[in-house]
Scaffold this active site. Structure first.
Site, mmCIF file in Angstrom:
data_model
loop_
_atom_site.group_PDB
_atom_site.id
_atom_site.type_symbol
_atom_site.label_atom_id
_atom_site.label_comp_id
_atom_site.label_asym_id
_atom_site.label_seq_id
_atom_site.Cartn_x
_atom_site.Cartn_y
_atom_site.Cartn_z
ATOM 1 N N CYS A 47 0.863 -1.191 0.000
ATOM 2 C CA CYS A 47 0.000 0.000 0.000
ATOM 3 C C CYS A 47 0.894 1.234 0.000
ATOM 4 C CB CYS A 47 -0.883 0.027 1.252
ATOM 5 S SG CYS A 47 -1.875 -1.440 1.533
ATOM 6 N N CYS A 104 -7.747 -3.031 -5.250
ATOM 7 C CA CYS A 104 -6.338 -2.640 -5.136
ATOM 8 C C CYS A 104 -5.452 -3.880 -5.182
ATOM 9 C CB CYS A 104 -6.104 -1.918 -3.813
ATOM 10 S SG CYS A 104 -5.902 -0.147 -3.994
#
Lengths: 129, 296, 131
Positions: free
Chosen positions: B208, B257
């Site tokens: 991330c 994601c």
């Protein structure tokens, strides 16, 4: 007749050599110095580099004439000057985290995003930029 | 023999002991600060703010609730035009109907959440009894199941209606996630979320942090990477991209994601994503809730 | 001729003999090695049958499971295994083996990726923010 045989045997030797290089799974296949690069290889490399499903270099790098490039990585310009040693450019594409573990660049070779053959083609293309 | 001598020695040892004690105390303090400087949620949040402030010195804190639009003037114009006729509005209305319609047993959401519907700012929180991070979607489904109703799916579908209604009603409430530091399980859940955030995964080898810290503000193709402070304020969110064209949950976004970086996504509302939500939400402490949101 | 000279001659003769026998052995070893190696290679490439395919799929599934156990599985590994099974069922064992090998190597890489990061490490670009 003899000429034919010679021709055929040379062809056999060349193709088998090419086959061997293509099949060897070594990460750092040594570049065979070639006087001029086949434009077909450069074109194939361009397709891999700019396509979204394969190399997708444009996601992060500006390339001349490339549409909607990202800017996470440096623009791909003057590549011969930046990488006089083609093997270094190949190593960077193969696994940038080997030199800098915190590099955000995808390790295209190490994690098998591209095959060795595909990386060879991309290197030839990138080196023309 | 000098009579003063023993006195002096005594004094000396006393001061010696004192110094020793002080030394030990300062050593202990040093140790504690060294450890907490690495770990504490508040230190993490301050570090994120410091990082983004140095990257975007002109962006006021409250702007972070607007995600990439806080740092992308072109995208922002587009977004403000969309917000004039919010695409998530019909979902809010449907959610209100859900909130007010009793279950088959005659009870309803109102009975589970007597303070409702302004409750979004109470989530996520550490549930001491169940020893886990409690999120709003999970609490809604626990309410349903306690009343003999089938749980809703966590990524797409009607859960987004009721979440939209609650989010809309909770607008303006302030994110205030707490990690009870005296509860090692809660701290472990927070740390687990933080670990997830910084771990590279998938064939493309991104964490991330690779995108939302290291390269925030830069572009992948034409998309500007958003800061993580503000990531959680606007859920559920209507995304206009083709494979959404509807309102979706935060965990649906996590899934997307993870798929983008070619990692197998975790289970929506499983421990990994809930812990990630816990960590991520803490980073947005102090920001106002502004859901439901609209994004590209 | 001194004794010493005789001795050294004998020594060099001995050395020569040893060298020759070593050479012979090495040559034999190379020939045998090549024969064994190429047969093994041929056998390895030729065995494109149901048993090899199902073995390859089993190995891929084991690698996938290992990666998943540390939350390190990649997106498409399961898809490759599924397609390998389909190919095997349809009798296309070459395709099944190729896909299974790909999945197995993804499983191994995903596992390594996760295990190599078992300790949380704050990257240097962010670490400075804690001061």
């Amino acid at each position: 007749m003899i000429k034919m045989v010679r021709l055929v045997s040379t062809l056999v030797v060349i193709t088998s050599a090419a086959w061997l290089t293509a099949c060897s799974n070594k990460p750092m296949t040594k570049e065979v110095p070639v006087a001029k690069v086949d434009p077909a290889i450069v074109a194939a490399g361009k397709a891999i580099a700019t396509g979204r499903s394969k190399g997708n270099c444009l996601a992060c790098h500006m390339i001349e004439e490339g549409e909607s490039p990202g800017n996470i990585g440096p623009p791909l310009i003057a590549m011969k000057a930046r990488f006089p040693d083609k093997a270094k450019l190949r190593a960077q594409i193969w696994d940038a985290t080997a030199v800098n573990p915190e590099s955000a660049m995808v390790p295209f070779g190490r994690l098998q995003v591209l095959s060795d053959d595909e990386i060879d083609k991309v290197v030839e293309y990138i080196w023309t930029l | 023999m000098d009579p003063v001598e023993p006195m002096q020695t005594q004094l000396l040892t006393a001061t010696g002991r004192e110094t020793m004690k002080k030394l030990l105390i300062s050593l202990a303090v040093l140790l504690i600060t060294a450890v907490s400087a690495q770990a504490g949620p508040e230190e993490d949040r301050m570090a994120f703010i410091k990082y983004y402030k140095s990257k975007f010195p002109n962006v006021p804190m409250e702007e972070y609730a607007n995600g990439a639009y806080a740092i992308d003037p072109v995208g922002r114009e587009n977004w403000e035009a969309i917000e004039e006729f919010p695409p998530y509005e019909p979902f809010i209305d449907r959610g209100q109907v859900m909130w007010e319609t009793p279950f088959a047993n005659g009870k309803g959401y109102k009975d589970c959440f007597p303070d409702g519907p302004v409750i979004a700012h109470h989530y996520p929180h550490w549930d001491k009894k169940q020893k886990m991070v409690m999120t709003l979607p999970l609490a809604l489904n626990q309410c349903r199941e306690a009343n003999g109703e089938k749980p809703l799916k966590y990524k797409k579908g009607p859960i987004n209606n009721i979440l939209s209604y609650i989010a809309f009603q909770s607008r303006g409430q302030v994110v205030n996630v707490k990690v009870p530091m005296d509860d090692p399980d809660a701290v472990a859940a927070y740390e687990d979320g933080k670990k997830f955030y910084f771990t590279r995964r998938g064939q493309l080898n991104f964490s991330c942090a690779s995108c939302h810290v290291q390269n925030t503000g830069l572009k992948v193709r034409t998309e500007i990477l958003s800061p993580s402070v503000g990531h959680v304020t606007h859920w559920p969110t209507y995304r206009s991209k083709v494979d959404w064209s509807t309102v979706g949950t935060l965990h649906r976004r996590f899934t997307g994601c993870n798929k983008n970086i070619r990692a197998k996504p975790m289970k929506a509302q499983g421990p990994e994503y809930r812990n990630l939500e816990y960590f991520l939400s803490y980073l947005s402490n102090g920001l106002e809730l502004n859901g439901p949101g609209a994004r590209k | 001729m001194s004794l010493l000279d005789k001795h050294s001659i004998r020594q060099s003769e001995n050395l020569e003999r040893t060298m020759k026998s070593v050479q012979r052995w090495v040559a034999a070893a190379i020939v045998i090695g090549l024969m064994v190696g190429s047969t093994a290679l041929l056998a390895g490439e030729m065995k494109v049958d149901a048993a090899t395919a199902s073995e390859a799929i089993a190995q891929a599934e084991a690698a996938q499971k290992k990666a998943d156990s540390v939350n390190g599985e990649w997106r498409d590994t399961g898809k490759f295994i599924k397609n390998a099974k389909k190919a095997a069922e349809a009798g296309d064992y070459a395709k099944a083996i190729r896909l299974a090998k790909k999945a197995e190597s993804e499983g191994n890489l995903g596992y390594q990726q996760a295990v190599s990061q078992s300790e949380l490490k704050i990257p240097s670009y962010f670490k400075a923010m804690y001061q």
